[in-house]
Design a protein around this motif. Structure first.
Motif, PDB file in Angstrom:
ATOM      1  N   ASN A 111    -132.154  58.965 -90.245  1.00  0.00           N
ATOM      2  CA  ASN A 111    -131.942  58.865 -91.694  1.00  0.00           C
ATOM      3  C   ASN A 111    -132.222  57.481 -92.273  1.00  0.00           C
ATOM      4  OD1 ASN A 111    -131.052  61.596 -91.935  1.00  0.00           O
ATOM      5  ND2 ASN A 111    -129.065  60.971 -91.120  1.00  0.00           N
ATOM      6  N   SER A 112    -132.984  56.659 -91.554  1.00  0.00           N
ATOM      7  CA  SER A 112    -133.364  55.360 -92.107  1.00  0.00           C
ATOM      8  C   SER A 112    -134.668  54.910 -91.464  1.00  0.00           C
ATOM      9  CB  SER A 112    -132.263  54.318 -91.876  1.00  0.00           C
ATOM     10  OG  SER A 112    -132.123  54.036 -90.489  1.00  0.00           O
ATOM     11  N   TRP A 113    -135.358  53.999 -92.153  1.00  0.00           N
ATOM     12  CA  TRP A 113    -136.587  53.419 -91.607  1.00  0.00           C
ATOM     13  C   TRP A 113    -136.229  52.276 -90.655  1.00  0.00           C
ATOM     14  CZ3 TRP A 113    -141.411  55.206 -91.785  1.00  0.00           C
ATOM     15  CH2 TRP A 113    -141.717  56.167 -92.752  1.00  0.00           C
ATOM     16  N   ASN A 114    -136.781  52.318 -89.436  1.00  0.00           N
ATOM     17  CA  ASN A 114    -136.552  51.275 -88.440  1.00  0.00           C
ATOM     18  C   ASN A 114    -137.880  50.892 -87.793  1.00  0.00           C
ATOM     19  OD1 ASN A 114    -133.443  51.202 -88.272  1.00  0.00           O
ATOM     20  ND2 ASN A 114    -133.912  53.382 -88.077  1.00  0.00           N
ATOM     21  N   VAL A 115    -137.881  49.782 -87.054  1.00  0.00           N
ATOM     22  CA  VAL A 115    -139.075  49.316 -86.351  1.00  0.00           C
ATOM     23  C   VAL A 115    -138.963  49.707 -84.882  1.00  0.00           C
ATOM     24  CG1 VAL A 115    -140.464  47.319 -85.696  1.00  0.00           C
ATOM     25  CG2 VAL A 115    -139.389  47.413 -87.952  1.00  0.00           C
ATOM     26  N   TYR A 116    -140.043  50.290 -84.332  1.00  0.00           N
ATOM     27  CA  TYR A 116    -140.056  50.751 -82.948  1.00  0.00           C
ATOM     28  C   TYR A 116    -141.234  50.137 -82.209  1.00  0.00           C
ATOM     29  CZ  TYR A 116    -136.709  54.235 -84.546  1.00  0.00           C
ATOM     30  OH  TYR A 116    -135.600  54.850 -85.064  1.00  0.00           O
ATOM     31  N   VAL A 117    -141.088  50.054 -80.876  1.00  0.00           N
ATOM     32  CA  VAL A 117    -142.148  49.540 -80.010  1.00  0.00           C
ATOM     33  C   VAL A 117    -142.397  50.549 -78.897  1.00  0.00           C
ATOM     34  CG1 VAL A 117    -142.852  47.735 -78.399  1.00  0.00           C
ATOM     35  CG2 VAL A 117    -141.588  47.131 -80.467  1.00  0.00           C
ATOM     36  N   SER A 118    -143.662  50.901 -78.669  1.00  0.00           N
ATOM     37  CA  SER A 118    -144.071  51.712 -77.522  1.00  0.00           C
ATOM     38  C   SER A 118    -144.951  50.852 -76.628  1.00  0.00           C
ATOM     39  CB  SER A 118    -144.834  52.958 -77.970  1.00  0.00           C
ATOM     40  OG  SER A 118    -143.986  53.828 -78.677  1.00  0.00           O
ATOM     41  N   THR A 119    -144.604  50.804 -75.333  1.00  0.00           N
ATOM     42  CA  THR A 119    -145.283  49.908 -74.406  1.00  0.00           C
ATOM     43  C   THR A 119    -145.827  50.690 -73.211  1.00  0.00           C
ATOM     44  OG1 THR A 119    -143.790  48.105 -74.996  1.00  0.00           O
ATOM     45  CG2 THR A 119    -145.015  47.858 -72.955  1.00  0.00           C
ATOM     46  N   ILE A 120    -146.990  50.299 -72.711  1.00  0.00           N
ATOM     47  CA  ILE A 120    -147.564  50.905 -71.509  1.00  0.00           C
ATOM     48  C   ILE A 120    -146.685  50.585 -70.318  1.00  0.00           C
ATOM     49  CG2 ILE A 120    -149.549  50.880 -69.945  1.00  0.00           C
ATOM     50  CD1 ILE A 120    -151.311  50.237 -72.339  1.00  0.00           C
ATOM     51  N   ASP A 121    -146.290  51.610 -69.553  1.00  0.00           N
ATOM     52  CA  ASP A 121    -145.413  51.429 -68.396  1.00  0.00           C
ATOM     53  C   ASP A 121    -146.161  51.032 -67.147  1.00  0.00           C
ATOM     54  OD1 ASP A 121    -143.047  51.875 -69.733  1.00  0.00           O
ATOM     55  OD2 ASP A 121    -143.085  54.037 -69.403  1.00  0.00           O
ATOM     56  N   ARG A 122    -147.297  51.682 -66.919  1.00  0.00           N
ATOM     57  CA  ARG A 122    -148.035  51.498 -65.654  1.00  0.00           C
ATOM     58  C   ARG A 122    -148.994  50.326 -65.768  1.00  0.00           C
ATOM     59  NH1 ARG A 122    -151.365  56.009 -65.301  1.00  0.00           N
ATOM     60  NH2 ARG A 122    -151.761  55.592 -63.088  1.00  0.00           N
ATOM     61  N   GLU A 123    -148.933  49.411 -64.812  1.00  0.00           N
ATOM     62  CA  GLU A 123    -149.784  48.226 -64.836  1.00  0.00           C
ATOM     63  C   GLU A 123    -151.254  48.597 -64.761  1.00  0.00           C
ATOM     64  OE1 GLU A 123    -149.192  45.042 -65.332  1.00  0.00           O
ATOM     65  OE2 GLU A 123    -147.075  45.476 -65.713  1.00  0.00           O
ATOM     66  N   GLU A 124    -151.548  49.677 -64.022  1.00  0.00           N
ATOM     67  CA  GLU A 124    -152.949  50.053 -63.842  1.00  0.00           C
ATOM     68  C   GLU A 124    -153.524  50.787 -65.063  1.00  0.00           C
ATOM     69  OE1 GLU A 124    -150.440  53.232 -61.753  1.00  0.00           O
ATOM     70  OE2 GLU A 124    -150.382  51.070 -62.165  1.00  0.00           O
ATOM     71  N   GLU A 125    -152.688  51.123 -66.027  1.00  0.00           N
ATOM     72  CA  GLU A 125    -153.165  51.809 -67.221  1.00  0.00           C
ATOM     73  C   GLU A 125    -154.081  50.885 -68.020  1.00  0.00           C
ATOM     74  OE1 GLU A 125    -153.530  55.097 -69.596  1.00  0.00           O
ATOM     75  OE2 GLU A 125    -152.088  54.999 -67.941  1.00  0.00           O
ATOM     76  N   LYS A 126    -155.255  51.387 -68.371  1.00  0.00           N
ATOM     77  CA  LYS A 126    -156.208  50.562 -69.122  1.00  0.00           C
ATOM     78  C   LYS A 126    -155.847  50.536 -70.595  1.00  0.00           C
ATOM     79  CE  LYS A 126    -160.081  51.393 -65.991  1.00  0.00           C
ATOM     80  NZ  LYS A 126    -161.483  51.861 -65.876  1.00  0.00           N
TER      81      LYS A 126
END
Length: 390
Positions: free
Chosen positions: A375-390
């Motif tokens: 019910n509110s606007w917030n700031v989110y972060v999505s990060t790559i988990d796997r080191e080998e991910e390009k």
């Protein structure tokens, strides 16, 4: 500078198996002899015995086919289809076969009945109004037209809105519900000055008569050819149910007493047997009898590939990665990332809420964006988990 043709894969999960009791069966139309019901399911027309059984598809076009109407001799079906971009009137043999296009206007055309001699199909369309009509040039209120069942010139019948128009057995009257203004036709419990009422038009005298004036919705009239009683759908019980009357609303009697969900799509056989939809399923009801659910099974296969690549439109914002090899964007309120060189796309968010204002981190391994969650606007972060991910 490179130009990107972006596509997303749409996965359609469908198993070609027997659906024992499918739901959302819509627009039923019972045959004049009462033996067969044609209905719409997932954009196609199906035919089933009125006593139930496995339904047979009549159309397999990838576009939407609906609103089937029987000719009075039971030989033909008229229906609406958007095979050419907008809904036109088509006819086909009632046993199945090639469909013939009857209308060719750029607006939508919706059939409601055949004339008494089966030579014409009645349909509603937004085309042109009389210059003397006070409603002109409103593009919400349709007019009533006819077109030869074999194809030919369209004729305007009425300039006043006459929806779900049905003609009586001798062709002397056209029964319909009016439309006085804009209101969603699926709205329930609607009471206002623009709710629909039942009328008839005397073809010879060219006069109108209003049959209902209740403050709520009255719609979808049909005339019993055996006793000239008018059957229609009304919400006067609190939910849409079938009612019947003679020529006066004061004689109205309830025929069904369903609760919780509205009765929709009323049709009638020559014998007076009713057919309608309630809660996504179809019912028949003989004169003086109780509603009987039609137990229907549908056996069909998917009409296309399970995976489809479709171009998308409507990206609202975009952000390139620091190395320029990928870009993040918002599509339909979700965050996606696509590779510039090989076109691989990954969906980052899958929420019922909206995301926006997406940006890459300096190392290109994270995305930051705003999301309307909790019910509110917030700031989110999505990060790559796997080191080998390009």
């Amino acid at each position: 500078m490179k130009t990107f043709a972006l596509t997303l894969c749409t996965f359609v999960i469908s198993i070609g198996s027997l659906v024992a009791q499918p739901l959302w069966l819509r627009y039923p139309s019972i045959s004049p002899d009462g033996s067969t019901v044609v209905f719409t399911y997932q954009g196609d027309l199906y035919r089933v015995d009125a006593g139930g059984g496995t339904a047979t598809p009549l159309t397999i076009d990838p576009e939407h086919d609906f609103m089937p109407v029987w000719s009075h001799d039971g030989s033909q079906l008229a229906f609406a289809s958007d095979r050419y971009g907008n809904f036109d009137v088509f006819v086909m043999p009632s046993t199945g076969g090639e469909a013939q296009r009857l209308s060719h206007h750029s607006g939508n055309d919706y059939p409601s009945d055949f004339t008494a001699d089966n030579s014409q199909v009645l349909f509603s369309s937004l085309r042109i109004d009389l210059y003397t009509n006070a409603q002109f040039p409103n593009r919400t209120l349709a007019e009533l037209y006819s077109v030869p069942a074999t194809g030919g010139r369209v004729t305007q019948i009425l300039t006043t809105p006459a929806e779900d128009a049905r003609i009586n057995a001798d062709g002397s009257r056209i029964y319909f519900h009016d439309r006085k203004g804009y209101e969603d036709p699926w709205r329930k419990h609607h009471t206002s000055s623009i709710t629909r009422d039942i009328w008839y038009y005397d073809v010879a005298a060219k006069t109108y008569a209003q049959l209902t004036s209740w403050e709520g919705e009255d719609r979808n009239p049909i005339v019993n050819p055996n006793d000239n009683m008018v059957y229609w759908l009304s919400e006067r019980s609190g939910h849409f149910n079938v009612y019947k009357m003679s020529e006066s609303e004061s004689s109205a009697q309830a025929v069904t007493n369903f609760t919780g969900h509205p009765v929709r799509f009323l049709t009638m056989a020559s014998s007076g047997t009713l057919c309608y939809s309630w809660n996504g399923e179809l019912y028949t009801q003989s004169q003086g009898g109780e509603p009987q659910k039609i137990n229907i099974a549908i056996a069909n296969d998917t009409r296309g590939n399970l995976v489809k690549a479709k171009p998308i439109e409507g990206i609202t914002e975009m952000s390139p990665s620091p190395n320029g090899k990928e870009f993040a964007y918002i599509y339909r309120g979700e965050v996606f990332v696509s590779s510039v060189e090989d076109g691989v796309t990954k969906r980052i968010t899958n929420t019922p809420e909206q995301e926006r204002s997406v940006s890459f981190s300096p190392d290109g391994r994270s995305l930051v964006y705003a999301g309307e969650r909790d019910n509110s606007w917030n700031v989110y972060v999505s990060t790559i988990d796997r080191e080998e991910e390009k």
